[in-house]
Scaffold this motif. Structure first.
Motif, short mmCIF file in Angstrom:
data_model
loop_
_atom_site.label_atom_id
_atom_site.label_comp_id
_atom_site.label_asym_id
_atom_site.label_seq_id
_atom_site.Cartn_x
_atom_site.Cartn_y
_atom_site.Cartn_z
N GLU A 117 12.91 -10.37 -29.54
CA GLU A 117 11.64 -11.09 -29.67
C GLU A 117 10.51 -10.29 -29.05
O GLU A 117 10.71 -9.56 -28.08
CB GLU A 117 11.73 -12.44 -28.95
N PRO A 118 9.29 -10.48 -29.57
CA PRO A 118 8.15 -9.83 -28.90
C PRO A 118 7.85 -10.52 -27.57
O PRO A 118 8.27 -11.66 -27.32
CB PRO A 118 6.99 -10.06 -29.89
N LEU A 119 7.15 -9.81 -26.70
CA LEU A 119 6.77 -10.40 -25.42
C LEU A 119 5.73 -11.49 -25.65
O LEU A 119 4.81 -11.30 -26.45
CB LEU A 119 6.20 -9.33 -24.49
N PRO A 120 5.87 -12.59 -24.95
CA PRO A 120 4.86 -13.66 -25.11
C PRO A 120 3.58 -13.30 -24.38
O PRO A 120 3.55 -12.46 -23.53
CB PRO A 120 5.53 -14.88 -24.48
N ARG A 158 7.82 -8.42 -13.84
CA ARG A 158 9.15 -9.04 -13.66
C ARG A 158 9.41 -10.12 -14.70
O ARG A 158 10.53 -10.25 -15.20
CB ARG A 158 9.27 -9.62 -12.26
N ILE A 159 8.39 -10.89 -15.01
CA ILE A 159 8.53 -11.95 -16.03
C ILE A 159 8.85 -11.33 -17.38
O ILE A 159 9.78 -11.76 -18.07
CB ILE A 159 7.25 -12.81 -16.10
N TRP A 160 8.11 -10.29 -17.77
CA TRP A 160 8.34 -9.66 -19.06
C TRP A 160 9.68 -8.93 -19.12
O TRP A 160 10.35 -8.96 -20.15
CB TRP A 160 7.20 -8.71 -19.40
N VAL A 161 10.07 -8.28 -18.03
CA VAL A 161 11.37 -7.59 -18.01
C VAL A 161 12.49 -8.60 -18.19
O VAL A 161 13.42 -8.38 -18.97
CB VAL A 161 11.54 -6.76 -16.72
N ARG A 162 12.41 -9.73 -17.49
CA ARG A 162 13.45 -10.75 -17.64
C ARG A 162 13.45 -11.33 -19.05
O ARG A 162 14.50 -11.51 -19.65
CB ARG A 162 13.28 -11.86 -16.61
N HIS A 163 12.26 -11.60 -19.58
CA HIS A 163 12.17 -12.13 -20.95
C HIS A 163 12.79 -11.14 -21.93
O HIS A 163 13.56 -11.54 -22.80
CB HIS A 163 10.72 -12.41 -21.34
N ASP A 164 12.49 -9.85 -21.77
CA ASP A 164 13.02 -8.84 -22.67
C ASP A 164 14.54 -8.75 -22.59
O ASP A 164 15.22 -8.58 -23.59
CB ASP A 164 12.38 -7.48 -22.36
N ALA A 165 15.09 -8.88 -21.38
CA ALA A 165 16.54 -8.83 -21.21
C ALA A 165 17.21 -10.05 -21.85
O ALA A 165 18.29 -9.93 -22.44
CB ALA A 165 16.89 -8.76 -19.73
N GLU A 166 16.56 -11.21 -21.76
CA GLU A 166 17.15 -12.44 -22.30
C GLU A 166 16.90 -12.60 -23.81
O GLU A 166 17.66 -13.29 -24.49
CB GLU A 166 16.59 -13.65 -21.55
N HIS A 167 15.83 -11.98 -24.32
CA HIS A 167 15.45 -12.12 -25.73
C HIS A 167 15.07 -10.74 -26.29
O HIS A 167 13.90 -10.51 -26.62
CB HIS A 167 14.26 -13.09 -25.87
N PRO A 168 16.04 -9.81 -26.39
CA PRO A 168 15.70 -8.42 -26.75
C PRO A 168 15.09 -8.26 -28.14
O PRO A 168 14.40 -7.27 -28.39
CB PRO A 168 17.04 -7.70 -26.64
#
Length: 117
Positions: free
Chosen positions: A114-117, A102-112
């Motif tokens: 950027e690589p995943l942290p 869920r954290i990565w999916v939200r990060h990807d949606a907000e920062h398409p």
């Protein structure tokens, strides 16, 4: 907020970035590989990311906080899950995996871009 008084205390205390850093440093100092975490925390800027990743039906026994660290090594997420239960739950690794997703999916949606942290 979770239904237990100590959940509210944990969330109030550790949602403060300085307190969260203090707890992370204390954990790192006691861990065999803690030097890696201490190096990451050195000079890092930390902020609380709003929102929760816990399912509504589990919110009575879970409190979670997500912190974003901007360290020399780059952006890092630190996810703190506080759970108050009387016995060990054998499916906890699956829950943690779900929260990470869920954290990565939200990060990807907000920062398409950027690589995943």
């Amino acid at each position: 907020m979770a239904g237990q008084p100590h959940d509210a205390l944990f969330k109030a205390a550790f949602s403060q970035p300085d307190h969260a850093l203090g707890l992370l440093r204390m954990i790192a100092e006691r861990h065999p590989r803690g030097a890696e975490l201490l190096a990451l925390l050195e000079g890092a800027d930390i902020r609380l990311v709003p929102g929760s990743f816990v399912d509504a039906d589990l919110a009575q026994v879970h409190t979670d906080l997500l912190f974003e660290l901007h360290a020399r090594q780059g952006r890092v997420y630190i996810y703190a899950l506080y759970e108050h239960q009387s016995q060990r739950h054998h499916r906890m690794p699956l829950r943690i995996y779900t929260y990470m997703d869920r954290i990565w999916v939200r990060h990807d949606a907000e920062h398409p871009d950027e690589p995943l942290p």
